[in-house]
Design an enzyme around this catalytic site. Structure first.
Site, mmCIF file in Angstrom:
data_model
loop_
_atom_site.group_PDB
_atom_site.id
_atom_site.type_symbol
_atom_site.label_atom_id
_atom_site.label_comp_id
_atom_site.label_asym_id
_atom_site.label_seq_id
_atom_site.Cartn_x
_atom_site.Cartn_y
_atom_site.Cartn_z
ATOM 1 N N ASP A 195 82.708 0.766 30.091
ATOM 2 C CA ASP A 195 81.501 1.146 29.318
ATOM 3 C C ASP A 195 81.857 2.287 28.402
ATOM 4 O O ASP A 195 82.806 2.869 28.556
ATOM 5 C CB ASP A 195 80.219 1.339 30.290
ATOM 6 C CG ASP A 195 79.041 1.274 29.408
ATOM 7 O OD1 ASP A 195 79.031 0.994 28.292
ATOM 8 O OD2 ASP A 195 77.908 1.502 29.955
HETATM 9 C C1 BGC Z 1 75.941 1.044 26.972
HETATM 10 C C2 BGC Z 1 76.350 -0.394 27.133
HETATM 11 C C3 BGC Z 1 76.742 -0.838 25.785
HETATM 12 C C4 BGC Z 1 77.884 0.110 25.171
HETATM 13 C C5 BGC Z 1 78.357 -0.263 23.888
HETATM 14 C C6 BGC Z 1 76.857 2.141 26.386
HETATM 15 O O1 BGC Z 1 76.382 3.183 26.399
HETATM 16 O O2 BGC Z 1 75.849 1.641 28.337
HETATM 17 O O3 BGC Z 1 75.459 -1.171 27.647
HETATM 18 O O4 BGC Z 1 77.020 -1.844 25.546
HETATM 19 O O5 BGC Z 1 77.398 1.422 25.003
HETATM 20 O O6 BGC Z 1 77.153 0.257 22.691
#
Ligand code: BGC
Length: 752
Positions: free
Chosen positions: A288
């Site tokens: 993530d």
């Molecule tokens: C989120 C994800 C997301 C990623 C990219 C993160 O902060 O937890 O769910 O896909 O950002 O935007």
């Protein structure tokens, strides 16, 4: 009493190891091998590096500042993927840079296509309320088509985190509290995004997230610690992930939380043993946003180098925006701390998906200006999201058949800060959709009734302009609009009030400690009710709200969530009876925030009721009921559905057949979600008091009666033991069927 325990390794254990979907294509494998043979260690590490684009940010900028040398790194093959680059022109530009690298390896382009791209479907939690898998799959297909036409080939969806805590802002992104419903929806979404052929330029790779247990953040506070037992992990958290993997999902994203002391990003049990080992997953895992770097504040890694070592060893293949792989993996391999075979394996997985997407055949496969012009926002897509939106609405209360409203002959006042709002209904997570692009309730009601309506905002939702950040200043002081609204209500026969949360009050980083209708809206509702009792409350929200007072005093309540682009049209069709509402709640609605987390599939406790514990010593609150306000699976329509004649019989082997009769008692045709629950009364690991095991959405014309049949076998009647093995234990089962998780018919059956 249980007599014996049957462990089912073939179906649920070994079966995980070689599922049909994990078979890789030998032709692609040969190409991956050939390419890997030509790659340097650095080039392999480059594939494991993902940069944010130059525009949208969906997370905090890295501590040391944003990568300064993005362009150079793109050109030298040090970037495998970019996120937040969209639009054919922009994707083409970054792809051109990547193709200048020695081996001309194209980028995979990721984006958060969560509930649509520009044409928005309802938020995922709302879609789950439809219990309509075909519609959900179609909605994901629409999202994929639009995103692919805009140059994107990988979505960070579906989010399949089970969530029981309405305080958590990200409940809007998932399918609610139930692992069975969640698993079905996870598979439908994966199939919708990926279609049958990943190399079709109108399909995109799915990314199942957040692996794992992110939805169990303590106190509902985003990014917080998770501390759950193995039984919950195996039986509640993992099933939707496994279903998504079985449906062929090509990528997974790990999560921000720790679980049992190990952050998910560094968790080898989850990523290596379960996902890539037992489940035989052949795609890749992306971290993530910055979660590899976050191993430092978690207190697991002393610096970025150790963070990279821990993450790669645990099976995180791609580093989203922490730069630690790029900065440290080479020296970690050279010093022998990381085995190069792990780097090769990660690069192999990433390249495999790029080949499957057809990017090596044509890196510009997703970059077609003509498609971009014609395939975004067309009428087919608008129709699909409208159908989805109607099916997502849940009617919670309808005293004295106040709804549906007649289209003429009654004076209607439309009141509330969200009634004419064209932005909030779009919901959270919609980075490619512009503000003001939703059909408002006002527009929808005027269109479907053919009349102009009296409309009074009553209050402004915000003090000042809403900010992107979480600190939205909800209006708690300005009552200057009350008088006009109350006066309008006095002149009306019926008042429709549209209240709730702004779309940006839910989603990532938007946890709430109070989950009532925010700001002055409740006060406005009370002022209106004091002069006109005929109020229909239309709620817009991205999480269950505590609406105990409203449930007692308002005669009709429509749960309309954040329904996306076609919101107002869908709501108007329900209010005027052009569509008979059929949604059922995918999450329990609490009476008050103090009951949270509240969920239907809880365990019993040793003192479950007053009878056993006297007045005091049983599991309860002194000041609140244990029961939810509206239970999981609940929702009514304009026709009453009556259940009768539950019959549970033994089938072959250890299977059982469940039959129940449903009759449409009303004057309108309608749909009903028939739900089957079980309770395994005595087991070697305690079982929930109810578990959803089957459902079917049936259409019944007025007066029609139908017998609905289900078969449950060991794959439904068993559970995961604390070693993660699926076991079936013969014995007594209570079998329940009904239109929600509380109002059920039940019959006990013994399987010897
Ligand atoms: C989120 C994800 C997301 C990623 C990219 C993160 O902060 O937890 O769910 O896909 O950002 O935007």
């Amino acid at each position: 009493m249980k007599k014996w325990i049957l462990i089912l390794p073939l179906i649920y254990g070994l079966g995980w190891m070689v599922p049909a979907w994990s078979q890789t294509d030998p032709a692609i494998e040969a190409k991956v091998d050939a390419l890997l043979a030509r790659m340097t260690l650095e080039e392999k590490i480059g594939q494991m590096n993902q940069y944010n684009g130059f525009w949208n940010f969906t997370g905090p900028a890295p501590a040391g500042g944003e990568a300064a040398n993005k362009f150079d790194n793109l050109k030298s093959g040090m970037v495998g993927s970019m996120l937040n680059v969209r639009g054919v022109e922009n994707v083409r530009k970054v792809q051109e840079l990547a193709l200048q690298s020695r081996l001309h390896i194209p980028l995979i382009i990721g984006f958060d296509v969560i509930h649509g791209y520009q044409t928005l479907s309802p938020i995922p939690l709302a879609e789950a309320a439809s219990w309509d898998l075909a519609a959900i799959q179609r909605s994901a297909k629409v999202a994929a088509t639009e995103a692919a036409a805009s140059g994107i080939n990988w979505t960070f969806a579906p989010m399949v985190d089970i969530s029981r805590d309405a305080r958590w802002g990200r409940v809007m992104e998932g399918a609610g509290e139930d692992p069975f419903l969640g698993a079905q929806i996870a598979a439908a979404r994966v199939q919708g995004f990926q279609g049958r052929d990943l190399s079709d330029p109108l399909t995109i790779a799915a990314c199942v997230k957040h692996f794992a247990a992110y939805g169990f953040a303590e106190a509902g506070r985003d990014y917080n610690t998770v501390d759950i037992g193995t039984s919950t992990l195996y039986n509640m958290v993992l099933p939707p992930f496994k279903a998504a993997a079985n449906a062929g999902a090509r990528t997974f994203m790990n999560s921000f939380n720790e679980i049992n002391g190990i952050p998910a990003t560094a968790n080898a049990l989850l990523q290596r043993d379960i996902l890539k080992g037992q489940w035989g997953f052949t795609g890749f895992v992306v971290s993530d946003w910055g979660s590899i770097g976050e191993l430092i504040p978690h207190g697991l890694a002393r610096d970025g180098k150790q963070a990279a070592e821990l993450a790669v060893n645990a099976g995180s293949d791609m580093d989203m925006e922490s730069y630690n792989y790029l900065n440290h993996l080479k020296s970690l391999v050279e010093s022998g701390q990381v085995d190069e075979a792990l780097i090769t394996d990660a690069a192999r997985r990433i390249l495999r998906v790029k080949f499957e997407l057809g990017l090596f055949d044509d890196p510009y496969r997703y970059c077609d200006e003509e498609r971009e012009r014609t395939m975004i926002g067309n009428s087919d897509e608008m129709d699909a999201v409208l159908q989805m939106a109607k099916k997502s609405i849940v009617l919670l209360k309808n005293e004295n058949a106040l709804l549906p409203l007649p289209k003429s002959g009654k004076k209607v006042a439309l009141i509330g800060p969200l009634a004419a709002d064209k932005t909030s209904p779009l919901g959270s997570w919609r980075p490619a959709a512009d503000d003001g692009t939703a059909i408002s309730v006002l527009e929808g009601m005027e269109r479907y009734s053919g009349n102009r309506l009296m409309h009074y905002p009553g209050v402004k939702l915000f003090e000042g302009e809403p900010a992107f950040v979480t600190e939205l200043q909800i209006n708690e002081t300005d009552t200057t609009g009350f008088a006009a609204a109350v006066n309008g209500a006095k002149q009306a026969d019926v008042v429709v009030m549209v209240l709730g949360e702004h779309g940006l009050m839910t989603g990532e980083g938007r946890s709430r400690a109070f989950i009532d209708i925010p700001g002055l809206q409740e006060e406005l509702l009370k002022a209106v009710l004091a002069v006109n009792s005929q109020v229909v409350l239309v709620l817009m929200n991205g999480r269950p709200l505590a609406i105990d007072w409203e449930a007692e005093h308002v005669p009709a309540i429509v749960e309309a969530w954040h329904l996306g682009t076609q919101s107002g049209n869908a709501i108007a069709q329900v209010l005027y009876g052009d569509y008979n509402p059929s949604g059922k709640l995918p999450m329990s609605f609490p009476r008050s925030v103090g009951q949270v987390p509240i969920y239907y599939n809880h365990k019993s406790t040793g003192r479950p009721d007053r009878a056993g514990g006297g007045m005091v010593f049983w599991s309860h609150y002194n000041d609140e009921s244990n029961d939810p306000l509206y239970p999981f699976g609940f929702g009514i329509g304009y026709s009453k559905m009556a259940y009768s004649d539950l019959r549970v019989t033994r089938g072959s082997g250890n299977s059982i057949t469940v039959q129940v009769n449903v009759r449409n008692m009303g004057k309108l045709a309608g749909e009903e979600v028939v739900q089957v629950y079980i309770h395994d009364l005595v087991a070697s690991v305690t079982r929930p008091v109810k578990e959803l095991k089957a459902f079917e959405k049936v259409s019944l014309s007025a007066g029609e009666s139908r017998t609905v049949r289900f078969t449950l076998d060991e794959s439904s009647l068993g559970f995961y033991n604390n070693d993660g093995h699926w076991v079936f234990e013969p014995g007594d089962f209570m079998i329940m069927a009904g239109g929600n998780s509380v109002d059920v018919l039940q019959e006990k059956i013994t399987i010897q």
